[in-house]
Enzyme design. Structure first.
Site, PDB file in Angstrom:
ATOM      1  N   HIS A 253      -1.426 -11.691   2.005  1.00 11.33           N
ATOM      2  CA  HIS A 253      -0.990 -11.556   3.396  1.00 11.33           C
ATOM      3  C   HIS A 253      -1.330 -12.796   4.213  1.00 11.33           C
ATOM      4  O   HIS A 253      -2.308 -13.490   3.937  1.00 11.33           O
ATOM      5  CB  HIS A 253      -1.673 -10.337   4.050  1.00 11.33           C
ATOM      6  CG  HIS A 253      -1.216  -9.026   3.501  1.00 11.33           C
ATOM      7  ND1 HIS A 253      -1.713  -8.510   2.332  1.00 11.33           N
ATOM      8  CD2 HIS A 253      -0.294  -8.144   3.951  1.00 11.33           C
ATOM      9  CE1 HIS A 253      -1.121  -7.347   2.087  1.00 11.33           C
ATOM     10  NE2 HIS A 253      -0.262  -7.099   3.051  1.00 11.33           N
TER      11      HIS A 253
ATOM     12  N   HIS B 162      -5.038  -4.114  -2.826  1.00  8.67           N
ATOM     13  CA  HIS B 162      -3.906  -5.049  -2.898  1.00  8.67           C
ATOM     14  C   HIS B 162      -3.976  -5.946  -4.136  1.00  8.67           C
ATOM     15  O   HIS B 162      -3.703  -7.138  -4.054  1.00  8.67           O
ATOM     16  CB  HIS B 162      -3.864  -5.945  -1.658  1.00  8.67           C
ATOM     17  CG  HIS B 162      -3.477  -5.258  -0.398  1.00  8.67           C
ATOM     18  ND1 HIS B 162      -2.215  -4.777  -0.167  1.00  8.67           N
ATOM     19  CD2 HIS B 162      -4.186  -4.951   0.708  1.00  8.67           C
ATOM     20  CE1 HIS B 162      -2.167  -4.222   1.033  1.00  8.67           C
ATOM     21  NE2 HIS B 162      -3.353  -4.306   1.578  1.00  8.67           N
TER      22      HIS B 162
ATOM     23  N   ASN C 177      -0.186   5.912   9.080  1.00 11.66           N
ATOM     24  CA  ASN C 177      -1.036   6.339  10.205  1.00 11.66           C
ATOM     25  C   ASN C 177      -0.204   6.320  11.473  1.00 11.66           C
ATOM     26  O   ASN C 177       0.837   5.664  11.529  1.00 11.66           O
ATOM     27  CB  ASN C 177      -2.217   5.364  10.359  1.00 11.66           C
ATOM     28  CG  ASN C 177      -1.740   3.927  10.561  1.00 11.66           C
ATOM     29  OD1 ASN C 177      -1.344   3.259   9.596  1.00 11.66           O
ATOM     30  ND2 ASN C 177      -1.747   3.461  11.783  1.00 11.66           N
TER      31      ASN C 177
ATOM     32  N   SER D 280       0.855  -1.193   0.000  1.00  8.16           N
ATOM     33  CA  SER D 280       0.000   0.000   0.000  1.00  8.16           C
ATOM     34  C   SER D 280       0.887   1.237   0.000  1.00  8.16           C
ATOM     35  O   SER D 280       1.879   1.290   0.723  1.00  8.16           O
ATOM     36  CB  SER D 280      -0.850   0.064   1.268  1.00  8.16           C
ATOM     37  OG  SER D 280      -1.434  -1.167   1.523  1.00  8.16           O
TER      38      SER D 280
ATOM     39  N   ALA E  21       3.028  -0.452   3.885  1.00 10.54           N
ATOM     40  CA  ALA E  21       2.483   0.629   4.707  1.00 10.54           C
ATOM     41  C   ALA E  21       2.630   0.196   6.158  1.00 10.54           C
ATOM     42  O   ALA E  21       2.515  -0.997   6.458  1.00 10.54           O
ATOM     43  CB  ALA E  21       1.017   0.855   4.384  1.00 10.54           C
TER      44      ALA E  21
ATOM     45  N   MET F 140       1.991  -5.639   8.894  1.00 11.05           N
ATOM     46  CA  MET F 140       1.534  -7.035   8.828  1.00 11.05           C
ATOM     47  C   MET F 140       2.130  -7.794   7.645  1.00 11.05           C
ATOM     48  O   MET F 140       1.495  -8.719   7.127  1.00 11.05           O
ATOM     49  CB  MET F 140       0.010  -7.066   8.727  1.00 11.05           C
ATOM     50  CG  MET F 140      -0.708  -6.334   9.839  1.00 11.05           C
ATOM     51  SD  MET F 140      -2.480  -6.330   9.571  1.00 11.05           S
ATOM     52  CE  MET F 140      -3.006  -5.121  10.789  1.00 11.05           C
ATOM     53  N   SER F 141       3.309  -7.393   7.195  1.00  9.15           N
ATOM     54  CA  SER F 141       3.860  -8.066   6.003  1.00  9.15           C
ATOM     55  C   SER F 141       5.379  -8.028   6.040  1.00  9.15           C
ATOM     56  O   SER F 141       5.998  -7.814   7.077  1.00  9.15           O
ATOM     57  CB  SER F 141       3.354  -7.359   4.743  1.00  9.15           C
ATOM     58  OG  SER F 141       3.914  -6.059   4.651  1.00  9.15           O
TER      59      SER F 141
ATOM     60  N   HIS G 279      -8.377   1.130   7.873  1.00 17.19           N
ATOM     61  CA  HIS G 279      -7.812   0.734   6.574  1.00 17.19           C
ATOM     62  C   HIS G 279      -8.000   1.874   5.574  1.00 17.19           C
ATOM     63  O   HIS G 279      -7.152   2.091   4.703  1.00 17.19           O
ATOM     64  CB  HIS G 279      -8.509  -0.543   6.097  1.00 17.19           C
ATOM     65  CG  HIS G 279      -7.915  -1.124   4.841  1.00 17.19           C
ATOM     66  ND1 HIS G 279      -6.567  -1.417   4.714  1.00 17.19           N
ATOM     67  CD2 HIS G 279      -8.481  -1.449   3.656  1.00 17.19           C
ATOM     68  CE1 HIS G 279      -6.338  -1.905   3.494  1.00 17.19           C
ATOM     69  NE2 HIS G 279      -7.481  -1.931   2.838  1.00 17.19           N
TER      70      HIS G 279
ATOM     71  N   TYR H 170      -2.604 -12.704   7.094  1.00 17.94           N
ATOM     72  CA  TYR H 170      -3.897 -12.504   7.768  1.00 17.94           C
ATOM     73  C   TYR H 170      -5.090 -12.894   6.898  1.00 17.94           C
ATOM     74  O   TYR H 170      -6.201 -13.033   7.396  1.00 17.94           O
ATOM     75  CB  TYR H 170      -4.056 -11.065   8.279  1.00 17.94           C
ATOM     76  CG  TYR H 170      -4.016  -9.967   7.230  1.00 17.94           C
ATOM     77  CD1 TYR H 170      -5.009  -9.817   6.281  1.00 17.94           C
ATOM     78  CD2 TYR H 170      -2.973  -9.058   7.214  1.00 17.94           C
ATOM     79  CE1 TYR H 170      -4.970  -8.798   5.340  1.00 17.94           C
ATOM     80  CE2 TYR H 170      -2.922  -8.034   6.283  1.00 17.94           C
ATOM     81  CZ  TYR H 170      -3.915  -7.916   5.343  1.00 17.94           C
ATOM     82  OH  TYR H 170      -3.862  -6.918   4.407  1.00 17.94           O
ATOM     83  N   GLU H 171      -4.858 -13.080   5.597  1.00 21.32           N
ATOM     84  CA  GLU H 171      -5.957 -13.529   4.738  1.00 21.32           C
ATOM     85  C   GLU H 171      -6.176 -15.041   4.867  1.00 21.32           C
ATOM     86  O   GLU H 171      -7.090 -15.579   4.261  1.00 21.32           O
ATOM     87  CB  GLU H 171      -5.644 -13.172   3.280  1.00 21.32           C
ATOM     88  CG  GLU H 171      -5.644 -11.672   3.031  1.00 21.32           C
ATOM     89  CD  GLU H 171      -5.095 -11.319   1.663  1.00 21.32           C
ATOM     90  OE1 GLU H 171      -5.859 -11.376   0.695  1.00 21.32           O
ATOM     91  OE2 GLU H 171      -3.895 -11.013   1.565  1.00 21.32           O
TER      92      GLU H 171
END
Ligand code: HPA
Length: 275
Positions: free
Chosen positions: A84, A62, A235, A31, A114, A211-212, A247, A86-87
């Protein structure tokens, strides 16, 4: 060679032939960095859904496309979008694209993402050169790995290549972006953190959270690919900003930072010495 490695090798070599561009350098766009894809003089592109073993990212913002071509005259492959953990994908699945890149001949990798800013002074729209990481994803991409080369005890003392990092620093000066260096802490997500977690991460030495990226770094180092990485601070991390973390904010900052991100990466590619 085991069967997954054979398939990965075949796909990498097939793509290299099809692309007509021998890639030494590849970039993964997270991102905030997607607009770079539009600056590539494209010779070939293909969506992840057509690449065996690639997971199609499901989260808005994404999309997954492999773009092959030139940037600033340098042959380059760009993975626009990533799947990711988390998916629900396995660590093996989310790092497969890195193995395919290496099989295609990539020796230098720039990873982008990001991240939520933790350190004081890290504001949305700033960028951070990742100098080191803390893996709090709760698992590891080489756990139980059958991939070559074995053994999986990869040294991460200098996971992030210092010469590539210096090239990033120079690129940031030329591109005139707000620039920091720092430690990226990876969590599994998909929720954002609690304020207490962010305070704990700060004490652990983290400057930004996301998260990546960390699984990709580890697999790239297993394959002896040189790594550089950049976060776009999208953020203030939980409890450090005025409101909640969303998000939407991450995507909006990414859109606003797009032109600067493109300048930064283009300047980086100009400066990189390819090994
Ligand atoms: N936390 C975790 N991941 C993120 C964040 C965050 O605040 N911002 C962008 N990715």
């Amino acid at each position: 060679m085991n069967r997954p490695d054979t398939l990965i090798g075949q796909l990498g070599r097939r793509l290299a032939r099809r692309a007509g561009v021998a890639p030494k350098i590849a970039i993964v766009l997270g991102s905030g960095f997607k607009s770079l894809g539009e600056s590539v003089a494209k010779t070939f592109s293909v969506t992840y859904s057509r690449l065996p073993g690639f997971a199609k990212p499901s989260v808005p913002g994404h999309e997954g496309t492999l773009i092959c071509g030139h940037l600033a005259g340098v042959p380059i492959w760009v993975l626009s979008g990533r799947a990711h953990f988390y998916e629900g994908h396995s660590m093996d699945t989310i790092t497969r694209p890195i193995r395919v890149l290496a099989a295609a001949g990539v020796t230098t990798l720039l990873l982008t993402n990001a991240a939520g800013g933790i350190r004081k002074g890290f504001s949305p729209g700033h960028f951070m050169r990742i100098t080191d990481h803390i893996n709090l994803m709760g698992t590891h991409p080489l756990r139980g790995s059958q991939h070559q080369p074995a053994p999986p005890f990869v040294d991460l003392t200098q996971a992030y290549d210092s010469a590539l990092g210096d090239a990033l620093d120079q690129a940031a000066r030329t591109a005139r972006v707000h620039w920091h260096q720092g430690v990226y802490l990876a969590v599994s997500g998909p929720s954002y953190e609690t304020p207490a977690e962010i305070q704990a991460f700060k004490r652990l030495g983290a400057d930004a959270v996301g998260m990546s990226t960390v699984p990709e770094v580890i697999v790239a180092r297993q394959l002896r690919v040189r790594v550089a990485a950049v976060s776009c601070i999208s953020n203030a991390a939980a409890g450090l900003g005025k409101g909640q973390v969303s998000h939407q904010e991450v995507l909006e900052t990414g859109r606003r930072a797009g032109a600067e991100a493109t300048r930064l990466i283009t300047e980086f590619v100009r400066r990189v010495r390819l090994g």
